[in-house]
Design a protein around this motif. Structure first.
Motif, PDB file in Angstrom:
ATOM      1  N   ARG A 255     -12.426   7.956  -5.463  1.00  0.00           N
ATOM      2  CA  ARG A 255     -13.348   6.840  -5.198  1.00  0.00           C
ATOM      3  C   ARG A 255     -14.785   7.195  -5.571  1.00  0.00           C
ATOM      4  O   ARG A 255     -15.537   6.334  -6.027  1.00  0.00           O
ATOM      5  CB  ARG A 255     -13.250   6.421  -3.726  1.00  0.00           C
ATOM      6  CG  ARG A 255     -11.919   5.764  -3.411  1.00  0.00           C
ATOM      7  CD  ARG A 255     -11.907   5.174  -2.027  1.00  0.00           C
ATOM      8  NE  ARG A 255     -10.591   4.611  -1.717  1.00  0.00           N
ATOM      9  CZ  ARG A 255     -10.276   4.031  -0.568  1.00  0.00           C
ATOM     10  NH1 ARG A 255     -11.184   3.942   0.380  1.00  0.00           N
ATOM     11  NH2 ARG A 255      -9.075   3.557  -0.370  1.00  0.00           N
ATOM     12  N   SER A 277      -4.938  18.290   1.727  1.00  0.00           N
ATOM     13  CA  SER A 277      -4.053  17.377   2.474  1.00  0.00           C
ATOM     14  C   SER A 277      -3.054  16.682   1.567  1.00  0.00           C
ATOM     15  O   SER A 277      -2.056  16.149   2.045  1.00  0.00           O
ATOM     16  CB  SER A 277      -4.795  16.288   3.269  1.00  0.00           C
ATOM     17  OG  SER A 277      -5.741  16.852   4.129  1.00  0.00           O
ATOM     18  N   ARG A 299      -7.360  23.530  -1.643  1.00  0.00           N
ATOM     19  CA  ARG A 299      -6.678  24.441  -0.700  1.00  0.00           C
ATOM     20  C   ARG A 299      -5.440  23.730  -0.161  1.00  0.00           C
ATOM     21  O   ARG A 299      -5.256  22.508  -0.351  1.00  0.00           O
ATOM     22  CB  ARG A 299      -7.635  24.912   0.380  1.00  0.00           C
ATOM     23  CG  ARG A 299      -8.313  23.904   1.328  1.00  0.00           C
ATOM     24  CD  ARG A 299      -7.546  22.743   1.653  1.00  0.00           C
ATOM     25  NE  ARG A 299      -7.927  21.847   2.671  1.00  0.00           N
ATOM     26  CZ  ARG A 299      -7.037  21.140   3.377  1.00  0.00           C
ATOM     27  NH1 ARG A 299      -5.762  21.252   3.174  1.00  0.00           N
ATOM     28  NH2 ARG A 299      -7.422  20.278   4.264  1.00  0.00           N
ATOM     29  N   SER A 402       0.261   9.552   1.467  1.00  0.00           N
ATOM     30  CA  SER A 402      -0.515   8.428   0.948  1.00  0.00           C
ATOM     31  C   SER A 402      -1.957   8.541   1.431  1.00  0.00           C
ATOM     32  O   SER A 402      -2.214   8.453   2.632  1.00  0.00           O
ATOM     33  CB  SER A 402       0.122   7.127   1.434  1.00  0.00           C
ATOM     34  OG  SER A 402      -0.624   6.026   0.993  1.00  0.00           O
ATOM     35  N   GLY A 403      -2.871   8.770   0.511  1.00  0.00           N
ATOM     36  CA  GLY A 403      -4.280   8.895   0.902  1.00  0.00           C
ATOM     37  C   GLY A 403      -4.490   9.990   1.932  1.00  0.00           C
ATOM     38  O   GLY A 403      -5.409   9.919   2.737  1.00  0.00           O
ATOM     39  N   GLY A 404      -3.629  11.004   1.905  1.00  0.00           N
ATOM     40  CA  GLY A 404      -3.775  12.129   2.842  1.00  0.00           C
ATOM     41  C   GLY A 404      -3.013  11.956   4.142  1.00  0.00           C
ATOM     42  O   GLY A 404      -2.983  12.862   4.968  1.00  0.00           O
ATOM     43  N   LYS A 461       4.413  -4.268   9.469  1.00  0.00           N
ATOM     44  CA  LYS A 461       3.021  -4.238   9.931  1.00  0.00           C
ATOM     45  C   LYS A 461       2.905  -4.484  11.433  1.00  0.00           C
ATOM     46  O   LYS A 461       1.989  -3.969  12.094  1.00  0.00           O
ATOM     47  CB  LYS A 461       2.236  -5.311   9.164  1.00  0.00           C
ATOM     48  CG  LYS A 461       0.801  -4.948   8.939  1.00  0.00           C
ATOM     49  CD  LYS A 461       0.172  -5.891   7.931  1.00  0.00           C
ATOM     50  CE  LYS A 461      -1.217  -5.392   7.604  1.00  0.00           C
ATOM     51  NZ  LYS A 461      -1.807  -6.065   6.484  1.00  0.00           N
ATOM     52  N   ASN A 466      -0.647   0.979  10.015  1.00  0.00           N
ATOM     53  CA  ASN A 466      -0.809   0.191   8.778  1.00  0.00           C
ATOM     54  C   ASN A 466      -0.638   1.001   7.491  1.00  0.00           C
ATOM     55  O   ASN A 466      -0.161   0.494   6.497  1.00  0.00           O
ATOM     56  CB  ASN A 466      -2.145  -0.577   8.788  1.00  0.00           C
ATOM     57  CG  ASN A 466      -3.349   0.332   8.957  1.00  0.00           C
ATOM     58  OD1 ASN A 466      -3.215   1.557   8.927  1.00  0.00           O
ATOM     59  ND2 ASN A 466      -4.516  -0.254   9.156  1.00  0.00           N
ATOM     60  N   LYS A 471       3.530  -0.938   0.222  1.00  0.00           N
ATOM     61  CA  LYS A 471       2.622  -1.738  -0.603  1.00  0.00           C
ATOM     62  C   LYS A 471       3.461  -2.688  -1.462  1.00  0.00           C
ATOM     63  O   LYS A 471       2.940  -3.650  -2.009  1.00  0.00           O
ATOM     64  CB  LYS A 471       1.800  -0.830  -1.535  1.00  0.00           C
ATOM     65  CG  LYS A 471       0.964   0.214  -0.802  1.00  0.00           C
ATOM     66  CD  LYS A 471      -0.334  -0.349  -0.241  1.00  0.00           C
ATOM     67  CE  LYS A 471      -1.203   0.735   0.383  1.00  0.00           C
ATOM     68  NZ  LYS A 471      -1.628   0.452   1.750  1.00  0.00           N
TER      69      LYS A 471
END
Ligand code: MLC
Ligand code: AMP
Length: 501
Positions: A255, A277, A299, A402-404, A461, A466, A471
């Motif tokens: 981002r 992560s 790391r 997903s996203g950490g 959901k 969430n 997706k």
């Protein structure tokens, strides 16, 4: 030694130094840290909580939330952080399993927790909002601001972190005072934190990355946190000129690179960018390097072991690898009983003072996850290079990151399968430009059922956190299976990959 006492052993010499500054510019010195954690520890102790008793918190990120954690540590209690995305069903399980004596929640969740409390030993409930207000704040303000830190041994329980399980049942990883003290010190030294550092902290504080890795080395160094409630690329751009270091999951860096203003000039003064992560894509690593001149230090770690390996501070930081075992951590890669040589993939196993004490009230599960000679089986698949860099090349465990955030397919499949009109389902992770991996579901309908993608998404959901919600939902006539009847997830992954996002 009590980990809080260890982290703050030089506090007397730096009482007036700033420990934490919020987005709005409010500063807390190390003396404030001492007083605030003393108040929390006094309150909890005066309620009758004693060593090892659990304090659970599902709260927004705020200085008060961080002081709650550090105060619990100081009082010798076991802190149980809960992701704010968890919903009632998930929370009910954690409370029943951990039986906390105190639960701190957001005001809007009080009713939910009150209902759950009856089934989980009736803990005392407090509220804490994102501005640090609520019944906890009132009680803390009235508590004595001096407290003699409770003596603990290295083996005493400090934190329980729930990680999802392959069967859909979460396990509480028991992290000890010795685990976090040793790992914090190793990271301060390995990444060279000093009192001159200012760390941009935009991670959530309910997982080990934001709670341990981005806090303990700072305390030990007497450095400062720029403490933001959440990640926001624009806010990061505005804050970076005042920071010297930043830690994040790969999505943060993806981002930042999407911001035109993120360039060499903005970060020329920075000392360190750390990623972890989840796997940092080589593209992101390379683009970051060419855009900023900085090489991200990647790391590898996990809830059960804190940080395990790291690319070097000096020397080559190699993209696509997670570097070398940290000092005091032993790492081996094995295929069955045989140690793998360079270039051979195998299960990553670890040993060291950083490795947790086992899963809460699951002695069987704990035994299964350790080898007979005492190494912890991470469930990650790795490979050495000839010159000793470790790469994560896969996961033995059926995990999506997903996203950490970790998502176990089984948990989502169980929720989807419960929906009328669903015969069966399979959940897989597919590449995603922002989150690295995204959750996708493949569903077989029962005959004549009319459910669609929106219905499945709405159902999931309503039940669980969430970030676990698919997706994308794809319907198929049947799931591909191998000769043993096992769903061939690789096939599904390839079929669905083209259709996400
Ligand atoms: C948010 N959403 C996600 C998501 N985060 N979906 C998939 N994966 C994620 N990680 C969805 C929400 O469900 C919501 O959907 C929509 O995105 C907007 O929500 P948001 O909260 O506004 O999103 P955002 O603030 O943009 O959050 C993205 C993020 C956040 C990357 C900043 O996920 C994050 O801070 N991740 C860090 C995770 C972390 O700290 N992991 C460390 C684990 S410790 P909808 O449909 O409801 O609107 C560990 C060990 C180690 O792994 O080695 O460190
Ligand atoms: P958690 O259970 O949330 O602590 O997540 C730990 C898992 O995250 C590890 O077992 C790895 O699968 C993954 N992980 C952490 N760091 C990295 C990294 N740098 N590269 C790839 N995977 C990682």
């Amino acid at each position: 030694m009590n980990a809080y006492a260890f982290f703050t052993r030089d506090l007397a010499a730096r009482r007036e130094a700033v420990f934490l500054e919020t987005e709005s510019g409010r500063c807390y010195t190390y003396a404030d840290l001492d007083r605030e954690t003393a108040r929390v520890a006094s309150l909890l102790t005066n309620l009758g909580l004693a060593k090892g008793d659990r304090v659970a918190a599902q709260v927004e990120k705020s200085p008060a939330a961080l002081f709650l954690y550090l105060g619990a540590l100081r009082a010798g209690l076991a802190y149980l952080p809960l992701n704010t995305a968890y919903q009632r069903g998930e929370l009910g399980y954690f409370l029943k399993d951990a039986e906390p004596r105190v639960v701190v929640c957001r005001p809007e969740m009080l009713e939910t927790f009150a209902a759950l409390a009856h089934e989980s030993g009736d803990p005392k409930l407090y509220t804490l909002d994102e501005r640090g207000g609520g019944s906890l704040a009132e009680a803390v303000a009235a508590a004595p601001d001096r407290f003699e830190t409770v003596a603990t041994s290295d083996a005493d329980l400090a934190v329980i972190i729930y990680t999802s399980g392959t069967t859909g049942r979460s396990k509480g990883a028991m992290v000890t005072h010795g685990n976090i003290a040793s790992n914090g010190e190793v990271l301060r030294d390995y990444w060279r934190f000093t009192e001159r550092d200012v760390l941009l902290h935009m991670l959530p504080i309910f997982h080990v990355h934001g709670l341990f890795v981005a806090v303990h080395p700072i305390l030990l160094a007497g450095a400062k946190l720029l403490f933001h409630a959440k990640f926001d690329a624009r806010a990061a751009l505005a804050a970076l000129p005042r920071a010297s270091a930043m830690m994040g999951v790969p999505t943060f860096y993806v981002r930042l690179l999407a911001e035109p203003g993120f360039d060499r000039r903005l970060v020329a003064h920075m000392r360190l960018f750390v990623s972890g992560s989840a796997p940092l894509l080589l593209d992101t690593f390379a683009e970051f390097q060419s855009r900023t001149g900085h090489t991200i230090l990647e790391r590898y770690g996990m809830s059960e072991a804190g940080m395990i390996t790291s690319n070097p501070y000096e020397g080559e930081r190699r993209g696509g690898t997670v570097g070398f075992p940290l000092p005091g951590v032993s790492v081996r890669v094995r295929d069955g009983e045989r140690e793998c040589g360079p270039g051979e993939a195998g299960g990553i196993e670890i040993r060291g003072a950083n490795v947790f004490a086992g899963y809460w009230r699951m002695p069987e599960k704990t035994r299964e996850e350790f080898t007979a000679d005492g190494w912890f089986k991470t469930g990650d698949v790795g490979q050495w290079s000839a010159d000793g860099y470790l790469s994560i090349v896969g996961r033995a465990k059926d995990l999506i990151i997903s996203g950490g955030y970790n998502v176990y397919p089984k948990e989502i499949e169980l929720v989807i399968d419960a929906l009328p009109g669903v015969a069966e389902s399979a959940v897989v992770g597919v590449p995603h430009p922002d989150f690295g991996e995204a959750v996708a579901a493949i569903v077989v309908k029962t005959q004549g059922a009319t459910i669609d993608e929106a219905a499945v998404i709405a159902h999931v959901k309503s039940q669980i956190a969430n970030y676990k919600v698919p997706k994308r939902v794809v319907f198929v006539a049947e799931l591909p299976r191998n000769a043993m009847g096992k769903v061939r997830k690789n096939v599904l992954r390839e079929q669905v990959a083209q259709r996400v996002p």
